[in-house]
Design a protein around this motif. Sequence first.
Motif, PDB file in Angstrom:
ATOM      1  N   LEU A  14       0.623  -1.092  -0.353  1.00 15.84           N
ATOM      2  CA  LEU A  14       0.069   0.329  -0.115  1.00 15.84           C
ATOM      3  C   LEU A  14       0.579   1.391  -0.290  1.00 15.84           C
ATOM      4  CD1 LEU A  14      -2.826  -0.303   2.311  1.00 15.84           C
ATOM      5  CD2 LEU A  14      -3.403  -0.833   0.039  1.00 15.84           C
ATOM      6  N   SER A  15       2.169   1.155   0.639  1.00 16.67           N
ATOM      7  CA  SER A  15       3.113   2.531   0.695  1.00 16.67           C
ATOM      8  C   SER A  15       2.900   2.837  -0.790  1.00 16.67           C
ATOM      9  CB  SER A  15       4.184   2.149   0.701  1.00 16.67           C
ATOM     10  OG  SER A  15       5.152   1.527   0.247  1.00 16.67           O
ATOM     11  N   GLN A  16       3.228   2.377  -1.904  1.00 22.03           N
ATOM     12  CA  GLN A  16       3.198   2.803  -3.730  1.00 22.03           C
ATOM     13  C   GLN A  16       1.804   3.866  -3.301  1.00 22.03           C
ATOM     14  OE1 GLN A  16       1.568   0.424  -6.378  1.00 22.03           O
ATOM     15  NE2 GLN A  16       1.419  -1.358  -4.722  1.00 22.03           N
ATOM     16  N   LYS A  18       0.377   7.042  -2.357  1.00 23.76           N
ATOM     17  CA  LYS A  18       0.444   8.042  -2.532  1.00 23.76           C
ATOM     18  C   LYS A  18      -0.874   9.590  -2.436  1.00 23.76           C
ATOM     19  CE  LYS A  18       5.084   7.446  -1.475  1.00 23.76           C
ATOM     20  NZ  LYS A  18       5.057   5.968  -1.559  1.00 23.76           N
ATOM     21  N   SER A  19      -1.410   9.186  -3.809  1.00 27.25           N
ATOM     22  CA  SER A  19      -2.324  10.657  -3.305  1.00 27.25           C
ATOM     23  C   SER A  19      -3.322   9.924  -3.673  1.00 27.25           C
ATOM     24  CB  SER A  19      -1.738  11.066  -4.751  1.00 27.25           C
ATOM     25  OG  SER A  19      -1.783  11.037  -5.981  1.00 27.25           O
ATOM     26  N   GLU A  20      -3.709   8.604  -4.228  1.00 25.21           N
ATOM     27  CA  GLU A  20      -4.854   7.738  -4.763  1.00 25.21           C
ATOM     28  C   GLU A  20      -5.738   7.890  -3.517  1.00 25.21           C
ATOM     29  OE1 GLU A  20      -1.993   6.463  -4.907  1.00 25.21           O
ATOM     30  OE2 GLU A  20      -1.775   6.200  -7.605  1.00 25.21           O
ATOM     31  N   SER A  21      -7.620   7.717  -3.398  1.00 21.15           N
ATOM     32  CA  SER A  21      -7.922   8.005  -2.577  1.00 21.15           C
ATOM     33  C   SER A  21      -8.369   6.098  -2.217  1.00 21.15           C
ATOM     34  CB  SER A  21      -9.276   8.736  -2.552  1.00 21.15           C
ATOM     35  OG  SER A  21     -10.165   7.920  -3.983  1.00 21.15           O
ATOM     36  N   ILE A  22      -8.200   6.251  -1.323  1.00 27.55           N
ATOM     37  CA  ILE A  22      -8.430   4.338  -1.078  1.00 27.55           C
ATOM     38  C   ILE A  22      -9.688   4.180  -0.178  1.00 27.55           C
ATOM     39  CG2 ILE A  22      -7.720   2.182   0.569  1.00 27.55           C
ATOM     40  CD1 ILE A  22      -4.730   3.282   0.300  1.00 27.55           C
ATOM     41  N   GLY A  23     -10.375   3.658  -0.240  1.00 28.69           N
ATOM     42  CA  GLY A  23     -11.854   2.759   0.383  1.00 28.69           C
ATOM     43  C   GLY A  23     -11.374   1.797   1.007  1.00 28.69           C
ATOM     44  N   PHE A  24     -12.225   1.186   2.387  1.00 28.67           N
ATOM     45  CA  PHE A  24     -12.019   0.081   2.682  1.00 28.67           C
ATOM     46  C   PHE A  24     -13.480  -0.347   3.409  1.00 28.67           C
ATOM     47  CE2 PHE A  24     -10.964  -1.560   6.857  1.00 28.67           C
ATOM     48  CZ  PHE A  24     -10.302  -3.463   6.767  1.00 28.67           C
ATOM     49  N   VAL A  25     -13.564  -2.168   3.082  1.00 31.97           N
ATOM     50  CA  VAL A  25     -14.621  -2.242   3.327  1.00 31.97           C
ATOM     51  C   VAL A  25     -14.442  -3.031   4.013  1.00 31.97           C
ATOM     52  CG1 VAL A  25     -16.872  -3.646   3.045  1.00 31.97           C
ATOM     53  CG2 VAL A  25     -16.243  -1.875   1.236  1.00 31.97           C
ATOM     54  N   LYS A 138      -5.348   2.395   6.042  1.00 32.25           N
ATOM     55  CA  LYS A 138      -5.482   3.976   5.890  1.00 32.25           C
ATOM     56  C   LYS A 138      -6.601   4.098   4.774  1.00 32.25           C
ATOM     57  CE  LYS A 138      -0.320   4.564   8.425  1.00 32.25           C
ATOM     58  NZ  LYS A 138      -0.054   3.537   8.023  1.00 32.25           N
ATOM     59  N   PRO A 139      -7.492   4.107   5.428  1.00 34.03           N
ATOM     60  CA  PRO A 139      -8.228   4.262   4.418  1.00 34.03           C
ATOM     61  C   PRO A 139      -8.648   6.035   3.808  1.00 34.03           C
ATOM     62  CG  PRO A 139      -9.422   4.216   6.120  1.00 34.03           C
ATOM     63  CD  PRO A 139      -7.838   2.817   6.150  1.00 34.03           C
ATOM     64  N   THR A 140      -9.032   6.350   3.289  1.00 32.31           N
ATOM     65  CA  THR A 140      -9.736   7.500   3.065  1.00 32.31           C
ATOM     66  C   THR A 140     -11.544   7.620   3.118  1.00 32.31           C
ATOM     67  OG1 THR A 140      -8.565   7.739   0.689  1.00 32.31           O
ATOM     68  CG2 THR A 140     -10.308   9.586   1.046  1.00 32.31           C
ATOM     69  N   ASN A 141     -11.503   6.468   2.773  1.00 31.97           N
ATOM     70  CA  ASN A 141     -12.904   6.130   3.301  1.00 31.97           C
ATOM     71  C   ASN A 141     -13.525   4.701   3.862  1.00 31.97           C
ATOM     72  OD1 ASN A 141     -14.745   8.672   2.609  1.00 31.97           O
ATOM     73  ND2 ASN A 141     -13.588   7.797   0.328  1.00 31.97           N
TER      74      ASN A 141
END
Length: 274
Positions: A14-16, A18-25, A138-141
């Motif tokens: 996931l460290s790659q 940097k600027s993408e939004s991440i959604g987590f379910v 470390k999600p955005t949403n």
Amino acid sequence: MKIFTKTNKLIQYLSQYKSESIGFVPTMGALHNGHISLIKRSVEENDITIVSIFVNPTQFLEGEDLDKYPKKIEADKKVCSFAGVDILFIPTKEEIYFEDELSFIAPKTKGFILEGYHRPGHFNGVLQVVLKLLNITKPTNAYFGKKDAQQLYLVKKMIKELFLNINIVECEIVRDESALALSSRNEYLTSAEKERAKSIPNSLKKATELISKGELSSVKIKKEIAKTLIEVKVEYIEIVDRDFNKLEQIELGNTIILVAAYVGTTRLIDNIWI
Ligand code: AMP
């Protein structure tokens, strides 16, 4: 879709981003359309979607269904891949938990009423695992269902009070054709029990009908719900505001009506937001 079973490998991968939004379910697997609605929403709203499948032992009480909790890992993988999931995380408990861990205790009142009263310690385990999974991904949403209303409330409270920079997305309850809220535990029900379980959503429907006719007294509404709950063993019927304070009177736009009941040996929960 990439599948990870090792926490360190996932964190490294996931460290790659940097600027993408991440959604987590986060889920416990045996995925159904309720889970899929959360997943689809995440796929729509984020660059990357991570789903976890982990039957978290610390949120089950002694004597509960941890050992028999439905497992469908191969089907779940297909569902996730088909729904557009980028990363599926399926850790073992050794990947999540350590020896002699620090204790984790849910809020003393809101974590020990309703679900927390009937399952004391349940929310300690829920918040513990959710915090760990959020720290890993470390999600955005992060996406949670209103089906588990008290869990959703406590997760939002934790996010706020631990100053975590994560947006919690509240997702609507998905029901089957008979209005029964989808749940992995519905798999335990025989077809006769499924019939009896219908009285749970019916009782909530009855409550909304009464409210739309102007009945706002919690006592009266709870009585009517109890009358509709036939052939199930009611554990609680409660009416609270969105912060889980008990309400004497319905407050339109700020009320949740909750029911927990056993159908046979299966414990089901449901609720409706007014
Ligand atoms: P679980 O696998 O039961 O831990 O659920 C994972 C997530 O899916 C939680 O946020 C639940 O609230 C949500 N969820 C479970 N059932 C439903 C449903 N019928 N409708 C919407 N969300 C649901």
